[in-house]
Scaffold this motif. Structure first.
Motif, PDB file in Angstrom:
ATOM      1  N   ARG A 285       0.851  -1.192   0.000  1.00 46.66           N
ATOM      2  CA  ARG A 285       0.000   0.000   0.000  1.00 46.66           C
ATOM      3  C   ARG A 285       0.885   1.240   0.000  1.00 46.66           C
ATOM      4  O   ARG A 285       1.842   1.329   0.775  1.00 46.66           O
TER       5      ARG A 285
ATOM      6  N   ASP B 247     -10.889   2.294   9.066  1.00 45.30           N
ATOM      7  CA  ASP B 247     -11.336   3.624   8.654  1.00 45.30           C
ATOM      8  C   ASP B 247     -12.791   3.619   8.216  1.00 45.30           C
ATOM      9  O   ASP B 247     -13.508   4.584   8.454  1.00 45.30           O
TER      10      ASP B 247
ATOM     11  N   ASP C 260       0.388   5.951   3.793  1.00 41.93           N
ATOM     12  CA  ASP C 260      -0.851   6.481   4.390  1.00 41.93           C
ATOM     13  C   ASP C 260      -0.465   7.307   5.619  1.00 41.93           C
ATOM     14  O   ASP C 260      -0.631   6.860   6.744  1.00 41.93           O
TER      15      ASP C 260
ATOM     16  N   ARG D 111      -4.563  13.216   4.274  1.00 40.08           N
ATOM     17  CA  ARG D 111      -3.868  11.973   4.601  1.00 40.08           C
ATOM     18  C   ARG D 111      -3.928  11.017   3.406  1.00 40.08           C
ATOM     19  O   ARG D 111      -4.624  11.266   2.432  1.00 40.08           O
TER      20      ARG D 111
ATOM     21  N   ARG E 220     -11.446   6.968  15.330  1.00 36.15           N
ATOM     22  CA  ARG E 220     -10.977   5.627  15.673  1.00 36.15           C
ATOM     23  C   ARG E 220      -9.964   5.608  16.810  1.00 36.15           C
ATOM     24  O   ARG E 220      -9.670   4.558  17.364  1.00 36.15           O
TER      25      ARG E 220
ATOM     26  N   MET F  73      -8.073   0.580  -1.562  1.00 35.61           N
ATOM     27  CA  MET F  73      -8.706   0.250  -0.291  1.00 35.61           C
ATOM     28  C   MET F  73     -10.066   0.918  -0.244  1.00 35.61           C
ATOM     29  O   MET F  73     -10.193   2.100  -0.563  1.00 35.61           O
TER      30      MET F  73
ATOM     31  N   GLU G  31     -12.361   2.279   2.138  1.00 31.44           N
ATOM     32  CA  GLU G  31     -12.399   2.630   3.556  1.00 31.44           C
ATOM     33  C   GLU G  31     -13.118   3.953   3.815  1.00 31.44           C
ATOM     34  O   GLU G  31     -13.096   4.489   4.913  1.00 31.44           O
TER      35      GLU G  31
HETATM   36 MG    MG Z   1      -7.060   2.858   6.760  1.00 27.15          MG
END
Ligand code: MG
Ligand code: PEP
Length: 580
Positions: free
Chosen positions: A335, A458, A338, A361, A468, A432, A434
């Motif tokens: 990935r 997420d 992030d 982000r 979170r 992803m 999310e």
């Molecule tokens: Mg995430």
């Protein structure tokens, strides 16, 4: 001595018994303990050293601001120095350390409070302002004392249980597992990155206790029961015996489960389930393989960016290649970075956003910093020549974002072709899911992507509007909320309809309690921290898809999360085991 029991959120399971070690960052916590007669002289030396360091610090600040700020501002620091050089105060601290045998931080704090209280009652604006000076100096002195008293987490050389207001993911990543038996924090929640890191490193941890650092003192004996989510301070001898037995039971259960490593993750009705690992730090590579994973479903590349200096293409390429090589021919899904939200790194921290989780982000950061993004993509593409690499973009919110990211990847491929640098021409590029918008537009995204991976950490945060990492509203953060289940069902349906490879890599995938739910919803590829792999596999091997589907159909007819939870828990107990 009385026993105190406090609850928290289990971040990483296990039971540990040991001595408390208070680690402070940011917020100043005053450690309070008494010293022996023999330690009086060294305690006074610590205090004198802290005075010197604090004076130097203030002089340094004065030099830095000289000429830039008004005389009034500069004078503040002159008055700080005067307080520090006041022989009466210094003498008072010394005397109290000798007479009351309290540690230096405690003594300084008490004397500061005394001074502040006496100033607060005086009707004089000038003297009132000195309250701020004194509390500022108090903080500086205590912070400097802490530097001499508490080394960084990396340099701890005896077995301790770390207590902190909060820890950053990088502080956690650098923990020495040999000496740090467990950790407990005031802040944090189960899906904060610090908690994820604890699971990755297999360090038992409890987070979100709200106030543990004000209850525990250095050297207190504590039990961290990260199976039931409690911390027992100053336990009785009976409790220690009881928990030693638990510890033993827990270890035996782990050994029993470890026998599953080389057995297939097949359900009773012969459906194959694929279990992959999530890599958060490079050390995990071997643990993940040893736990029988069929590849990497989520390679969080952030660990490469922990340092202040950015890793160049070559450095990144070598890291990705190392993992790709190690798992080849099994897949490794890398990935792209992030950063942002609770994963803040030095170079992204130049300005503070009001709502970092909703800010710049993940893919947003990469698209804003295209040059950095290209370096990472090139490194991943080059690594794809050495294994079965997939490229994945985090937190895709709009269709344009994915198209743009994909286009940048294709441009990088063109560059590599021109430079005659090999890469996998058939590399899969996915995203992803999310953010709720990606679920709703999944059918369109399916036209452009090669695979989906659901990031429930997420997704739950954004769907339920629950931070979170917040311990205060952790009760709202529940992957079993009906809306989450409906969303997951929707994703699974779209993926099936469009023949889109689908996996799930949020923490939910690695929680044995949720395994039946995910299988019933239609997920077959689960990616998780190694710590729960055996438990998940055990569960997979104990159920049939038919009964999972039946259970999920019933769950989706319920309304209250509590009812859903009860049904899931009941089924889990029937199929697996109950905690002692
Ligand atoms: Mg995430
Ligand atoms: C997720 O959000 O579920 C996920 C796997 O990504 P991260 O936890 O790194 O944000």
């Amino acid at each position: 001595m009385s026993t105190t029991i406090t609850k928290g959120i289990i971040a990483s399971p296990g039971i540990r018994i040991g001595k408390a070690y208070l680690f402070q960052t940011g917020k100043i916590i005053i450690p309070k303990y008494t010293i022996s007669e023999n330690d009086v002289a060294s305690e006074i030396s610590r205090f004198e050293l802290a005075i010197e360091q604090t004076k130097n610090e203030i002089k340094g600040i004065q030099e830095q601001i000289a000429g830039n700020l008004s005389k009034d501002t500069a004078d503040i620091f002159t008055s700080h120095l005067m307080v520090l050089e006041d022989p009466q105060i210094e003498e008072k601290v010394r005397k109290e350390i000798i007479e009351k045998k309290k540690n230096a931080e405690w003594t300084i704090n008490d004397i500061s409070l005394e001074l502040i209280n006496s100033l607060a009652s005086i009707e004089d604006d000038y003297l009132r302002e000195r309250i701020i000076d004194i509390s500022d100096i108090n903080k500086r002195l205590v912070a400097n004392l802490q530097k001499t008293a508490s080394p960084s987490l990396q340099s701890i050389t005896e077995e301790v249980i770390v207590f902190a207001s909060d820890l950053t993911p990088s502080e956690t990543a650098l923990m020495n597992k040999e000496h740090i038996l467990a950790f407990v924090t005031d802040k944090g929640a189960r899906t904060s990155h610090t908690a994820i890191m604890a699971r990755a490193l297999e360090i038992p941890a409890i987070v979100g206790t709200i106030n543990i650092t004000s209850l525990v003192k250095n050297d207190d004996l504590v039990i961290v029961d990260a199976v039931h989510g409690q911390i027992i301070i100053d336990p009785s001898p009976e409790q220690i015996d009881e928990f030693r037995r638990y510890q033993e039971d827990f270890r035996e259960l782990e050994l029993e489960l470890a026998k599953l490593t080389n057995l297939p993750a097949k359900t009773f009705d012969s459906e194959e389930i694929f279990i992959y690992g999530n890599i958060d730090v490079p050390e995990e590579m071997k643990i993940i393989k040893d736990h029988g994973a069929q590849g990497i479903g989520l390679f969080r590349s952030e660990f490469l960016f922990l340092d202040k200096s950015l890793p160049d293409e070559e450095k990144q390429f070598l890291e990705y290649k190392r993992v790709a090589d190690f798992f080849d021919p099994a897949p490794v899904t890398i990935r792209t970075i992030d950063v942002g939200a609770d994963k803040v790194y030095a170079y992204t921290n130049t300005y503070r956003e009001r709502n970092p989780s909703l800010g710049c982000r993940a893919i947003r950061f990469s698209l804003e910093n295209e040059a950095l993004f290209k370096i990472q993509i090139r490194a991943i593409l080059r690594a794809s020549h050495y294994g079965n690499v997939k490229l994945m973009f985090p937190m895709i919110t709009t269709i344009e974002e994915f198209k743009k990211a994909r286009r940048i990847a294709e441009e990088s491929m063109d560059e590599l072709r021109r430079e005659k640098i090999p890469f996998d021409e058939k590399i899969n590029i996915g995203l992803m899911i999310e953010v709720p918008s990606a679920v709703i537009n999944a059918d369109i995204l399916a036209k452009y992507a090669d695979f989906f991976s659901v990031g429930t950490n997420d997704l739950v945060q954004y769907l339920l509007a629950v931070d979170r990492i917040s311990e205060k509203i952790a009760y709202l953060y529940n992957p079993l909320n009906l809306s989450v289940l409906r969303f997951l069902r929707q994703i699974a349906d779209v993926a099936r309809k469009h023949s889109m490879p689908l996996s799930i890599c949020g923490e939910m995938a690695g929680e044995p309690h949720y395994t039946m739910v995910l299988l019933g919803l239609g997920f077959r590829h689960l990616s998780m921290a190694p710590i729960y792999m055996h438990q998940v596999k055990k569960l997979v091997r104990s159920v049939s898809i038919a009964e999972c589907v039946e259970m999920v159909d019933s769950l989706l007819k319920l309304e209250d999360t509590e009812d859903i939870e009860n049904m899931v828990r009941k089924k889990f107990k029937e199929k697996f085991y109950d905690l002692p």
